[in-house]
Design a protein around this motif. Sequence first.
Motif, mmCIF file in Angstrom:
data_model
loop_
_atom_site.group_PDB
_atom_site.id
_atom_site.type_symbol
_atom_site.label_atom_id
_atom_site.label_comp_id
_atom_site.label_asym_id
_atom_site.label_seq_id
_atom_site.Cartn_x
_atom_site.Cartn_y
_atom_site.Cartn_z
ATOM 1 N N PRO A 256 0.853 -1.020 0.007
ATOM 2 C CA PRO A 256 0.478 -0.076 -0.073
ATOM 3 C C PRO A 256 0.683 1.394 0.317
ATOM 4 N N GLY A 257 0.789 2.237 -1.445
ATOM 5 C CA GLY A 257 1.527 3.471 -0.572
ATOM 6 C C GLY A 257 2.464 3.449 -2.180
ATOM 7 N N THR A 258 2.120 2.523 -2.469
ATOM 8 C CA THR A 258 3.318 2.483 -4.068
ATOM 9 C C THR A 258 2.973 2.990 -5.784
ATOM 10 N N VAL A 259 3.588 3.887 -5.441
ATOM 11 C CA VAL A 259 2.699 3.799 -6.999
ATOM 12 C C VAL A 259 3.249 3.196 -8.326
ATOM 13 N N VAL A 260 2.655 2.691 -9.138
ATOM 14 C CA VAL A 260 2.465 1.339 -9.940
ATOM 15 C C VAL A 260 3.240 1.912 -11.253
ATOM 16 N N ASP A 261 2.412 2.945 -11.742
ATOM 17 C CA ASP A 261 2.711 2.942 -13.216
ATOM 18 C C ASP A 261 3.133 4.694 -13.074
ATOM 19 N N GLY A 262 3.472 5.263 -14.307
ATOM 20 C CA GLY A 262 3.555 6.935 -14.106
ATOM 21 C C GLY A 262 3.174 7.829 -14.110
ATOM 22 N N ARG A 263 1.406 7.708 -14.009
ATOM 23 C CA ARG A 263 0.364 7.736 -14.429
ATOM 24 C C ARG A 263 -0.321 8.319 -12.974
ATOM 25 N N LEU A 264 0.351 7.992 -11.649
ATOM 26 C CA LEU A 264 -0.013 7.953 -10.149
ATOM 27 C C LEU A 264 -1.079 7.407 -9.802
ATOM 28 N N LEU A 265 -0.802 6.064 -10.457
ATOM 29 C CA LEU A 265 -2.365 4.997 -9.861
ATOM 30 C C LEU A 265 -1.025 4.261 -8.666
ATOM 31 N N VAL A 266 -1.834 4.402 -7.711
ATOM 32 C CA VAL A 266 -1.069 4.187 -6.120
ATOM 33 C C VAL A 266 -1.994 2.211 -5.611
ATOM 34 N N ALA A 267 -1.004 2.101 -5.011
ATOM 35 C CA ALA A 267 -1.710 0.731 -4.346
ATOM 36 C C ALA A 267 -2.476 1.009 -3.179
ATOM 37 N N CYS A 268 -3.352 0.088 -2.573
ATOM 38 C CA CYS A 268 -4.071 0.691 -1.959
ATOM 39 C C CYS A 268 -3.765 -0.662 -0.873
ATOM 40 N N GLY A 269 -5.026 -0.590 0.030
ATOM 41 C CA GLY A 269 -5.184 -1.902 1.276
ATOM 42 C C GLY A 269 -5.933 -2.648 0.536
ATOM 43 N N ALA A 270 -5.694 -4.365 1.043
ATOM 44 C CA ALA A 270 -6.250 -5.232 0.015
ATOM 45 C C ALA A 270 -7.240 -5.515 -1.335
#
Length: 311
Positions: A256-270
């Motif tokens: 959680p909290g990790t940016v996963v692409d170059g357009r501010l897609l962020v990992a969240c809980g679950a």
Amino acid sequence: MRLAFMGTPDFAVPALRALHQAGHEIVAVYSQPPRPAGRGKKLRPSPVQIAAEELGIPVRTPLSLRRNTEEHAHFRDLKLDAAVVAAYGLILPVEMLDAPRRGCLNIHASLLPRWRGAAPIQAAILAGDSESGVTIMQMDAGLDTGAMLLRDHVALTPHTTATTLHDDLAAMGGRLIVEALRQPAHPGTPQPETGVTYVQRLSREDGRIDWTVPAATIDRQIRALTPWPGTFTMLGGTVIKVGAAEIAPGHTQAPPGTVVDGRLLVACGAGTLLRITRLQRPGRGMMAADDFLRGQPMAPDTRLGMELPDV
């Protein structure tokens, strides 16, 4: 009717204007005192005070009403038919509640008894409620416990924000208070004992994003707390304000909290995903994500919500 109006923020202004337009004699407006605002910290009157002065209505701005016997006497001597209260911000003592012939009527931005307290608009969105509304209440000595005179509701959607709901309910409050005063005096309907919820005053810390909760929860937080008190996350030691986001399809194993692409897609809980669409760094205005990234790229695997340790 001969009225006093008691309110402070933007939410109360449509009701004041509606009562004035309906032909009521508003002999006094009460509002909280001017507060320092802006970079120069100059005293700025409240939105209600500004509107009242535009309408030529005398304004009183006591710091407190508790044990203020001089103000109690002045209020009693106004010989009011009723007083209308909308987000005033000061507690009315019994001496003032009982002074008008029809007592004091409150415009409350929730479907009582749900969300009694200071921030009902934000609370409804945060909780994922399917509807909100306005209750016109006969005030008593309790905290939003009085009998209900009128109420109306509005559906909440996945796109409802605190700003849009605020404006809808402010307009609704103006319409309902005029209707309530048009009706003959009646005792109202007691609030049910079941379904009572309270919301406390919001603080800046309520806006801190916890990326370990699901994206839907964070989306509601952003929609509920923008523009005030605002939502934010940390990028290293820098506070980044988040103004808007959208739930994204898919699933991720990233922390959680990790940016996963170059357009501010962020990992969240679950494993859920949220795309930030508007954000702001210190000293700059709120901007679209693409504009932000042109000035400050954020590579995949960047972690949000974590402060760098002191070196």
